[in-house]
Design a protein around this motif. Structure first.
Motif, PDB file in Angstrom:
ATOM      1  N   TYR A 136       0.887  -1.289  -0.017  1.00 16.68           N
ATOM      2  CA  TYR A 136       0.360   0.459   0.160  1.00 16.68           C
ATOM      3  C   TYR A 136       0.518   1.379  -0.366  1.00 16.68           C
ATOM      4  CZ  TYR A 136      -2.840   3.628   1.328  1.00 16.68           C
ATOM      5  OH  TYR A 136      -3.963   4.648   1.741  1.00 16.68           O
ATOM      6  N   ASN A 155      -3.987   8.844  -6.140  1.00 13.82           N
ATOM      7  CA  ASN A 155      -4.857   7.856  -5.303  1.00 13.82           C
ATOM      8  C   ASN A 155      -4.589   7.717  -4.256  1.00 13.82           C
ATOM      9  OD1 ASN A 155      -5.897   5.087  -5.309  1.00 13.82           O
ATOM     10  ND2 ASN A 155      -4.122   3.990  -6.263  1.00 13.82           N
ATOM     11  N   GLU A 164      -7.578   7.971  -2.086  1.00 15.13           N
ATOM     12  CA  GLU A 164      -8.906   7.170  -1.938  1.00 15.13           C
ATOM     13  C   GLU A 164      -9.469   6.749  -0.572  1.00 15.13           C
ATOM     14  OE1 GLU A 164      -8.753   8.177  -4.904  1.00 15.13           O
ATOM     15  OE2 GLU A 164      -9.805  10.237  -5.388  1.00 15.13           O
ATOM     16  N   GLN A 165      -8.625   5.695  -1.356  1.00 14.13           N
ATOM     17  CA  GLN A 165      -8.587   4.246  -0.644  1.00 14.13           C
ATOM     18  C   GLN A 165      -7.584   4.514   0.947  1.00 14.13           C
ATOM     19  OE1 GLN A 165     -10.499   2.186  -1.585  1.00 14.13           O
ATOM     20  NE2 GLN A 165     -10.043   0.465  -0.168  1.00 14.13           N
ATOM     21  N   GLU A 166      -8.062   3.901   1.986  1.00 12.81           N
ATOM     22  CA  GLU A 166      -7.649   3.793   3.287  1.00 12.81           C
ATOM     23  C   GLU A 166      -6.717   2.484   3.554  1.00 12.81           C
ATOM     24  OE1 GLU A 166      -9.964   4.979   6.302  1.00 12.81           O
ATOM     25  OE2 GLU A 166     -10.584   6.925   6.028  1.00 12.81           O
ATOM     26  N   ASN A 197      -2.503   6.437   7.221  1.00 15.47           N
ATOM     27  CA  ASN A 197      -3.652   7.327   7.399  1.00 15.47           C
ATOM     28  C   ASN A 197      -3.803   8.149   7.877  1.00 15.47           C
ATOM     29  OD1 ASN A 197      -4.982   4.565   6.140  1.00 15.47           O
ATOM     30  ND2 ASN A 197      -5.547   3.191   8.083  1.00 15.47           N
TER      31      ASN A 197
END
Length: 503
Positions: A191, A199, A201-203, A225
């Motif tokens: 990650y 990019n 938006e995705q936690e 995060n």
């Protein structure tokens, strides 16, 4: 967070139970998602198929209707049959029904057409210049058989593909859960490596049970995060500002374009109005000149003759009285003719809602000859009809006026004892050419260029006219959708012609 004791070998039974739960949960999730995805994809495929069917209507409207309108207008049966066969071969077309304006009908039907999926009526409109005529209706039905078969095949394919894909994903997720410590670290590292500004938006989430105590993995996830969230908020604010700026710029450009287009349109309208006013002023000047010049002579004759007849101290013979009365009568007839021509010219200019119908050309021509019979006898003219006389789409009264003007010119200027021939010639474009041929001296090139202009006369031989006849002819024929012209006859003479739409 899972207790560390759960990872001890003695807790093998608990780890086995967790694995079973994961397997059951993943399989249930896979089944539900597969069903939902299959339903959504089938629905989208069905909507897409309906959209493609709408393209069938668009294809028929754009590719076939203009040619079909031309075929119906010209009553070209082979062409109509060929076009209908072409439409019937379009995929998904089940039935065609074509109805013409004369209640003639054509029909095509696919052998397997049973159920109607979509249907539509197309008005067939034939356009001639600025005029439009509705000459028929085409009814098209699209059959449901092929699309249902395709939807069933698509549903089977989507269901199988989605189920297999999701099942494989579920097994892969189960494999990750069985190795959850190492895989969590790999997921976190992957990650962080793939984290980019576009990019955010995705936690980062770890598939672990919730617990009041947090270990190092939870702290790492929280730190990552938090950093991602701050960067994402800053980037989102910047994107919002960029979007608003772009929107303001587009609105400003659109406003400028609309104002520019509006100014251009108003400028064109003003130019057109100015041109129309210039033309109207010219015609009004010519009108005033005609009223002042052409009506002056007969009015002067009337005044002079009436003064002589009313004189008390002047004794006139019976012959002189008869000549004065005849002069008054001739002047009155000339004034009446000029006024009738001016009124007809004004009516032709203003009549915008002219009703056209099928008329007999020969009937209008013979009526015109009857009206000119007295002048023909006076000039010793002979009028001969020639060729085939078809029916045309026009206005009977106005067409007769065109014949009268042409015959009047041919009788007056067709030489001594004029030999006049009138006839009609079929043209290949759906029109007919009506012509009047005389045996006169013809017109020079300079005179031909001035033909059909308002208040134009040629030479002393035109003294009996007032320059309105050919101008009226041109306005009438243009209103009827045709053209006017002049040809020099061989070896001598003139041919004045006009065209009308054939019925």
């Amino acid at each position: 967070m899972a207790n560390s004791d759960s990872l001890h070998p003695t807790s093998h039974r608990q780890r086995k139970y967790l694995g079973h739960k994961i397997v059951v949960a993943v399989l249930l999730y896979t089944l539900i998602v597969a069903s939902l995805v299959t339903a959504v994809q089938i629905y989208r495929a069905y909507q897409s198929a309906l959209g493609n069917l709408e393209q069938r209507f668009t294809e028929i409207e754009n590719s076939y209707l203009p040619s079909l309108a031309a075929g119906l207008w010209s009553v070209d049966m082979p062409r109509i049959d060929t076009l209908l066969d072409g439409i019937a071969k379009i995929p998904d077309v089940g039935r065609l029904r074509l109805r013409g304006e004369l209640n003639d009908a054509w029909e095509r039907q696919h052998p397997e057409h049973q159920q109607i999926l979509l249907e539509r009526d197309f008005k067939i409109i034939y356009r001639e210049g600025e005029d439009a005529y509705e000459i028929g209706v085409l009814h098209v039905e699209l059959m449901a058989k092929d699309i249902h078969a395709r939807m069933w095949e698509t549903a089977q394919s989507i269901a199988i593909t989605t189920s297999v894909s999701l099942l494989m994903s579920a097994l892969f997720v189960l494999f990750i859960f069985r190795r959850w410590i190492g895989r969590h670290l790999e997921k976190t590292a992957s990650y962080v490596q793939q984290l980019e500004l576009n990019n955010l938006e995705q936690e980062l989430f770890l598939d672990r049970p919730n617990s009041e105590e947090h270990d190092e993995l939870d702290l790492v996830v929280y730190a990552i995060n938090s950093m991602r969230s701050r960067i994402y908020d800053d980037m989102r604010k910047r994107d919002i500002l960029d979007t608003e700026l772009a929107l303001y710029r587009e609105q400003l450009e659109q406003l400028v374009a609309e104002r520019t287009a509006d100014l251009q349109l108003k400028t064109k309208l003003l130019e057109r109005k100015s041109e129309e006013l210039v033309l109207q002023n010219r015609e009004l000047d010519a009108y005033a000149h005609t009223v002042a010049h052409d009506l002056k002579q007969p009015v002067t004759n009337l005044m002079g003759a009436s003064n002589l007849l009313n004189a008390d101290n002047l004794e006139l013979s019976a012959e002189k009285n008869r000549m004065l009365l005849m002069s008054i009568q001739q002047s009155s007839i000339k004034m009446h003719t000029i006024i009738d021509s001016l009124l007809l010219l004004a009516r032709v200019r203003k009549d915008e809602n002219l009703i056209l119908e099928k008329i007999s050309l020969e009937h209008t021509a013979r009526e015109a000859c009857q009206r000119m019979s007295a002048l023909a006898i006076e000039k010793g003219a002979q009028i001969r009809f020639s060729g085939h006389w078809p029916r045309v789409v026009a206005n009977e009264q106005w067409t007769e006026e065109v014949w009268v003007n042409y015959l009047s010119n041919a009788i007056k200027y067709g030489g001594v004892r004029p030999q006049i021939e009138i006839g009609v010639t079929d043209l290949a474009n759906g029109f007919v050419k009506c012509w009047v041929k005389d045996s006169g001296a013809g017109l020079s090139l300079e005179q031909q260029e001035q033909l059909f202009k308002t208040f134009v006369q040629f030479g002393h031989s035109s003294a009996d006219g007032h320059g309105l006849g050919l101008s009226i002819v041109q306005r009438i024929v243009y209103k009827l959708g045709g053209e006017v012209g002049y040809d020099a006859a061989l070896p001598s003479g003139s041919v004045f012609w006009f065209t009308l739409r054939s019925a």
